[in-house]
Motif scaffolding. Structure first.
Motif, PDB file in Angstrom:
ATOM      1  N   VAL A 239      15.982   4.604  -9.488  1.00 11.75           N
ATOM      2  CA  VAL A 239      16.785   5.371  -8.537  1.00 11.75           C
ATOM      3  C   VAL A 239      17.245   4.410  -7.441  1.00 11.75           C
ATOM      4  N   LEU A 240      18.550   4.237  -7.346  1.00  7.18           N
ATOM      5  CA  LEU A 240      19.123   3.355  -6.333  1.00  7.18           C
ATOM      6  C   LEU A 240      19.699   4.193  -5.202  1.00  7.18           C
ATOM      7  N   GLY A 241      19.396   3.797  -3.983  1.00  5.83           N
ATOM      8  CA  GLY A 241      19.900   4.518  -2.815  1.00  5.83           C
ATOM      9  C   GLY A 241      21.062   3.771  -2.191  1.00  5.83           C
ATOM     10  N   THR A 242      22.184   4.452  -2.010  1.00  7.92           N
ATOM     11  CA  THR A 242      23.368   3.803  -1.454  1.00  7.92           C
ATOM     12  C   THR A 242      23.192   3.504   0.035  1.00  7.92           C
ATOM     13  N   ALA A 243      23.888   2.494   0.483  1.00  5.67           N
ATOM     14  CA  ALA A 243      23.886   2.132   1.907  1.00  5.67           C
ATOM     15  C   ALA A 243      25.086   2.795   2.560  1.00  5.67           C
ATOM     16  N   THR A 244      24.849   3.449   3.670  1.00  2.14           N
ATOM     17  CA  THR A 244      25.936   4.141   4.365  1.00  2.14           C
ATOM     18  C   THR A 244      25.893   3.794   5.842  1.00  2.14           C
ATOM     19  N   GLY A 245      27.036   3.954   6.482  1.00  2.00           N
ATOM     20  CA  GLY A 245      27.100   3.769   7.924  1.00  2.00           C
ATOM     21  C   GLY A 245      26.627   2.409   8.371  1.00  2.00           C
TER      22      GLY A 245
ATOM     23  N   LEU B 134      22.704  -4.748  -1.003  1.00  2.00           N
ATOM     24  CA  LEU B 134      23.218  -5.504  -2.150  1.00  2.00           C
ATOM     25  C   LEU B 134      24.414  -4.756  -2.717  1.00  2.00           C
ATOM     26  N   PHE B 135      25.482  -5.496  -2.966  1.00  2.00           N
ATOM     27  CA  PHE B 135      26.695  -4.900  -3.521  1.00  2.00           C
ATOM     28  C   PHE B 135      26.630  -4.944  -5.040  1.00  2.00           C
ATOM     29  N   LEU B 136      26.871  -3.816  -5.668  1.00  2.00           N
ATOM     30  CA  LEU B 136      26.909  -3.762  -7.131  1.00  2.00           C
ATOM     31  C   LEU B 136      28.337  -3.503  -7.588  1.00  2.00           C
ATOM     32  N   GLU B 137      28.834  -4.377  -8.460  1.00  2.52           N
ATOM     33  CA  GLU B 137      30.195  -4.234  -8.962  1.00  2.52           C
ATOM     34  C   GLU B 137      30.348  -2.948  -9.765  1.00  2.52           C
ATOM     35  N   SER B 138      29.260  -2.484 -10.371  1.00  2.00           N
ATOM     36  CA  SER B 138      29.318  -1.291 -11.211  1.00  2.00           C
ATOM     37  C   SER B 138      29.204  -0.009 -10.397  1.00  2.00           C
ATOM     38  N   GLY B 139      29.064  -0.125  -9.066  1.00  2.00           N
ATOM     39  CA  GLY B 139      28.981   1.068  -8.226  1.00  2.00           C
ATOM     40  C   GLY B 139      30.287   1.836  -8.215  1.00  2.00           C
ATOM     41  N   GLY B 140      30.234   3.034  -7.618  1.00  2.00           N
ATOM     42  CA  GLY B 140      31.420   3.878  -7.591  1.00  2.00           C
ATOM     43  C   GLY B 140      32.568   3.275  -6.806  1.00  2.00           C
ATOM     44  N   ALA B 141      33.793   3.727  -7.123  1.00  2.00           N
ATOM     45  CA  ALA B 141      35.012   3.340  -6.406  1.00  2.00           C
ATOM     46  C   ALA B 141      35.204   1.826  -6.364  1.00  2.00           C
TER      47      ALA B 141
ATOM     48  N   ASP C 136       0.824  -1.213   0.000  1.00  2.00           N
ATOM     49  CA  ASP C 136       0.000   0.000   0.000  1.00  2.00           C
ATOM     50  C   ASP C 136       0.861   1.267   0.000  1.00  2.00           C
ATOM     51  N   LEU C 137       1.856   1.288  -0.906  1.00  2.00           N
ATOM     52  CA  LEU C 137       2.726   2.451  -1.046  1.00  2.00           C
ATOM     53  C   LEU C 137       2.445   3.141  -2.375  1.00  2.00           C
ATOM     54  N   ARG C 138       2.812   4.405  -2.458  1.00  2.00           N
ATOM     55  CA  ARG C 138       2.593   5.166  -3.687  1.00  2.00           C
ATOM     56  C   ARG C 138       3.778   5.011  -4.633  1.00  2.00           C
ATOM     57  N   PHE C 139       3.522   5.137  -5.928  1.00  2.00           N
ATOM     58  CA  PHE C 139       4.570   5.058  -6.936  1.00  2.00           C
ATOM     59  C   PHE C 139       5.603   6.148  -6.656  1.00  2.00           C
ATOM     60  N   GLY C 140       6.877   5.758  -6.689  1.00  2.00           N
ATOM     61  CA  GLY C 140       7.952   6.703  -6.424  1.00  2.00           C
ATOM     62  C   GLY C 140       8.564   6.541  -5.046  1.00  2.00           C
ATOM     63  N   GLU C 141       7.840   5.864  -4.154  1.00  2.00           N
ATOM     64  CA  GLU C 141       8.387   5.662  -2.815  1.00  2.00           C
ATOM     65  C   GLU C 141       9.479   4.600  -2.853  1.00  2.00           C
ATOM     66  N   ARG C 142      10.396   4.733  -1.923  1.00  2.00           N
ATOM     67  CA  ARG C 142      11.519   3.801  -1.854  1.00  2.00           C
ATOM     68  C   ARG C 142      11.129   2.507  -1.155  1.00  2.00           C
ATOM     69  N   VAL C 143      11.696   1.407  -1.633  1.00  2.00           N
ATOM     70  CA  VAL C 143      11.574   0.112  -0.966  1.00  2.00           C
ATOM     71  C   VAL C 143      12.995  -0.438  -0.820  1.00  2.00           C
ATOM     72  N   GLU C 144      13.159  -1.427   0.030  1.00  2.00           N
ATOM     73  CA  GLU C 144      14.470  -2.047   0.138  1.00  2.00           C
ATOM     74  C   GLU C 144      14.730  -2.863  -1.133  1.00  2.00           C
ATOM     75  N   LEU C 145      15.904  -2.710  -1.656  1.00  2.00           N
ATOM     76  CA  LEU C 145      16.259  -3.352  -2.919  1.00  2.00           C
ATOM     77  C   LEU C 145      16.038  -4.861  -2.879  1.00  2.00           C
TER      78      LEU C 145
ATOM     79  N   TYR D 133      27.709  -0.732  -1.910  1.00  2.00           N
ATOM     80  CA  TYR D 133      26.490  -1.325  -1.374  1.00  2.00           C
ATOM     81  C   TYR D 133      25.313  -0.383  -1.589  1.00  2.00           C
ATOM     82  N   TYR D 134      24.162  -0.987  -1.956  1.00  2.00           N
ATOM     83  CA  TYR D 134      22.935  -0.219  -2.150  1.00  2.00           C
ATOM     84  C   TYR D 134      21.835  -0.779  -1.249  1.00  2.00           C
ATOM     85  N   LEU D 135      21.002   0.113  -0.774  1.00  2.00           N
ATOM     86  CA  LEU D 135      19.954  -0.274   0.166  1.00  2.00           C
ATOM     87  C   LEU D 135      18.559  -0.185  -0.439  1.00  2.00           C
ATOM     88  N   SER D 136      18.288   0.898  -1.162  1.00  2.00           N
ATOM     89  CA  SER D 136      16.909   1.143  -1.587  1.00  2.00           C
ATOM     90  C   SER D 136      16.761   1.196  -3.098  1.00  2.00           C
TER      91      SER D 136
END
Length: 280
Positions: free
Chosen positions: A241-247, A257-264, A178-187, A268-271
């Motif tokens: 839109v992928l949200g990075t995992a921090t801290g 989830l770790f993406l090999e194509s991510g920066g540096a 029951d979420l609206r389009f555009g809201e973030r979910v865990e990847l 890791y990505y969370l959302s």
């Protein structure tokens, strides 16, 4: 100390000395245990004491192990380099790039390999997800890397199809929660929805375990990497839109989830979310 024969001879001599100490220890222990009251059995007690003195003398004959330890450390380093060189050569023969990341981890093609040389094993991974464990042998590792990457590639649709399936999975998850389009979910929450979508036609009408198509964390990472590399994160007016995992979130590996194509060199990505192109 140098030379394999010298090291081997010193090692065997030490083993012989330790064997003698073990025998002396067994003799002394047996003699001492046989005397319940030394004052009532002084002769037996004195003999047991002599056996204990024999043990002490045997221990005193043990050689220092510093030089032997240093020589074995050097041999261990050479042993590791030999196996790393063999793995690098096997990767080169297979046309796969090779890069040493740490003392125990290398990159072979698109996969990473964690080496457990002391155990004679190696773990083949993609996106830091374990795919298989094989003997720590160069050709065996390379063969398994090629096999596992082929499995991921074969199960991965074309970028446009990946995008459409992600869109369908995202919308299904939004409806279920029951979420609206555009809201973030865990990847990683997309995995069950993608599993449903990835099964072949007619599968749910007549399930067949032989035709089951798994949807793993490694597969999702591989598919997203393909999208990133193809610059195909946007389609039909929608953008992923992928949200990075921090801290602290990055430490919870089951939720990211770790993406090999991510920066540096990977990230890791969370959302996950989808937005319309005009939405900032």
């Amino acid at each position: 100390m140098s030379g394999s024969e010298e090291v081997g001879g010193a090692f065997r001599a030490l083993a012989d000395r330790v064997r003698e100490v073990a025998r002396a220890a067994e003799k002394a222990e047996k003699a001492l245990k046989a005397v319940d009251d030394p004052e009532s059995a002084p002769r037996e007690a004195r003999a047991a004491l002599d056996a204990a003195e024999g043990l002490r003398a045997a221990i005193a004959t043990l050689p220092a192990t510093g030089d032997l330890a240093a020589a074995l450390d050097e041999a261990g380093a050479r042993w590791r380099l030999t196996r790393l060189s063999a793995l690098k050569a096997a990767a080169g023969e297979a046309g796969l790039a090779f890069q040493q990341l740490t003392s125990d981890e290398v990159r072979v093609g698109e996969a990473t390999v964690t080496l457990r040389l002391d155990q004679g094993a190696a773990d083949v991974k993609y996106a830091r997800e374990s795919l298989a464990t094989v003997p720590a042998d160069g050709p065996a590792i390379v063969a398994e890397v090629r096999r596992q990457l082929a499995v991921l590639a074969e199960a991965s649709p074309a970028p446009a199809a990946i995008f459409d399936q992600l869109a369908s999975a995202y919308k299904a998850l939004l409806a279920r929660r029951d979420l609206r389009f555009g809201e973030r979910v865990e990847l990683v929450e997309l995995l069950p929805e993608l599993f449903l979508l990835r099964q072949p036609a007619g599968f749910w009408a007549k399930p067949d375990a032989k035709k089951l198509r798994p949807m793993t964390r490694a597969q999702l990472a591989y598919d997203l990497d393909r999208l990133q590399q193809a610059r195909a994160l946007g389609r039909d007016g929608l953008r992923i839109v992928l949200g990075t995992a921090t801290g602290g979130t990055a430490a919870k590996k089951s939720q990211v989830l770790f993406l090999e194509s991510g920066g540096a060199g990977g990230q890791y990505y969370l959302s996950f979310a989808m937005r319309r192109e005009e939405t900032p």
